[in-house]
Scaffold this active site. Sequence first.
Site, short mmCIF file in Angstrom:
data_model
loop_
_atom_site.label_atom_id
_atom_site.label_comp_id
_atom_site.label_asym_id
_atom_site.label_seq_id
_atom_site.Cartn_x
_atom_site.Cartn_y
_atom_site.Cartn_z
N ASP A 47 11.75 -33.27 -23.13
CA ASP A 47 12.84 -33.75 -23.98
C ASP A 47 12.55 -33.37 -25.43
O ASP A 47 11.51 -33.72 -26.00
CB ASP A 47 12.91 -35.29 -23.88
CG ASP A 47 14.06 -35.85 -24.69
OD1 ASP A 47 15.19 -35.85 -24.17
OD2 ASP A 47 13.82 -36.28 -25.84
N TYR A 52 13.88 -33.03 -34.17
CA TYR A 52 12.44 -33.31 -34.00
C TYR A 52 11.60 -32.14 -34.55
O TYR A 52 10.42 -32.31 -34.80
CB TYR A 52 12.04 -33.49 -32.53
CG TYR A 52 12.72 -34.61 -31.78
CD1 TYR A 52 13.41 -35.62 -32.43
CD2 TYR A 52 12.68 -34.65 -30.38
CE1 TYR A 52 14.05 -36.63 -31.72
CE2 TYR A 52 13.30 -35.65 -29.67
CZ TYR A 52 13.98 -36.64 -30.34
OH TYR A 52 14.60 -37.63 -29.63
N LYS A 81 19.23 -31.86 -28.11
CA LYS A 81 20.29 -32.74 -28.62
C LYS A 81 20.99 -32.16 -29.86
O LYS A 81 20.35 -31.52 -30.69
CB LYS A 81 19.70 -34.12 -28.95
CG LYS A 81 18.87 -34.68 -27.83
CD LYS A 81 18.34 -36.07 -28.08
CE LYS A 81 17.28 -36.43 -27.05
NZ LYS A 81 15.92 -36.04 -27.45
N HIS A 112 23.35 -36.45 -29.93
CA HIS A 112 22.19 -37.29 -30.26
C HIS A 112 22.58 -38.72 -30.65
O HIS A 112 21.95 -39.69 -30.22
CB HIS A 112 21.40 -36.62 -31.39
CG HIS A 112 19.96 -37.00 -31.43
ND1 HIS A 112 18.98 -36.14 -31.86
CD2 HIS A 112 19.32 -38.15 -31.12
CE1 HIS A 112 17.80 -36.75 -31.80
NE2 HIS A 112 17.99 -37.97 -31.35
#
Length: 315
Positions: A47, A52, A81, A112
């Site tokens: 994931d 990120y 996302k 997201h």
Amino acid sequence: MRNNQVRLNCGITMPVIGLGTYSSQNDRETTELAIHMALKLGYRHFDTAKIYGSEPAVGNALRKAILDKTIEREDVFVTSKLWGSDHHDPVSALKQTLQNLGMEYLDLYLVHWPVKLKPWACDSVPKEEDFEKLDLESTWAGMEKCMEMGLCRCIGVSNFSSKKIERLVDFASVSPAVNQVEMHPMWRQSKLRETCADYKIHVSAYSPLGAPGNAWGSTAVIDSPIIKSIALKHKATSAQVALQWGISKGSSVIVKSFNKDRMKENMGSFDLKLDDQDFLEIDNLEQSKTMRGDFLVNQTTSPYKTLHDLWDEDI
Ligand SMILES: NC(=O)c1ccc[n+]([C@@H]2O[C@H](COP(=O)([O-])OP(=O)(O)OC[C@H]3O[C@@H](n4cnc5c(N)ncnc54)[C@H](OP(=O)(O)O)[C@@H]3O)[C@@H](O)[C@H]2O)c1
């Protein structure tokens, strides 16, 4: 080690335990190493998200493993996302994500947050001037286009309340396959799980340990005396109890560890069987949401003036 699979409403299967890759350090080498280790331990579900910053490391590690024939691309399930600033053009955003990963397709692409930001807003904590009015119809049309173009095999959402799920399925041509939300023994999401089940939307649990060590998280779950006593009874660990609880509720669990022993321990949650008494005790735990989303709420520019506006009656 085995990693059970769950079938999504779009027809594909997803390994129940996924490795989270959010880390505040966002160190590429550490993340790559962790993914190599995870592959050896049987993890097949990864994931990530553009925000990120871990897409390049995830992609590098998986591409290397594919090149040296440890795995084939079809053996792994990769989720990323769509960030708020990309709601204007999900197709271009996903192309960028695929470039970051060095991959031809994603298995799952998620919205997201139900939050739209100005295209140039790039911070994980939006500034007041960054917010725009959410236009879910056009964002979702873009997500559907991504799937139609074969850029991803499935589409879904994240951080959507029951009410927002109902709004979305009302107009969607392609129903979301997944709603990825915070879920653990101290934030059990019973209402949301019911709503999602009604629409055959799989609930995927993020922060399944309560995010110990993260800025927004705490050790409340893994240090809970009740969770500890259940763990002791089964000769397991608190983390295994928390993860098996999520799995038993039919969810997948997206757990982050970059530590070999803890990754192994987390995979070991498959071997634990909780009994009725355990479920009862967990159901009586006080609930506390760790990812509250205060950073998406303001009185002026955000469509969410209060936390209640963001989560509706699910908070
Ligand atoms: N969709 C969203 O908005 C959203 C939001 C948050 C998270 N996520 C996703 O979900 C993933 C997981 O969530 P999270 O990182 O917030 O929380 P989490 O998985 O509940 O907790 C991660 C923390 O727990 C530690 N840990 C892992 N296994 C452990 C064990 N067996 N015993 C004790 N501590 C353990 C990890 O440290 P070590 O690495 O040192 O083991 C890390 O500090 C993220 O990485 C991300 O991919 C999505």
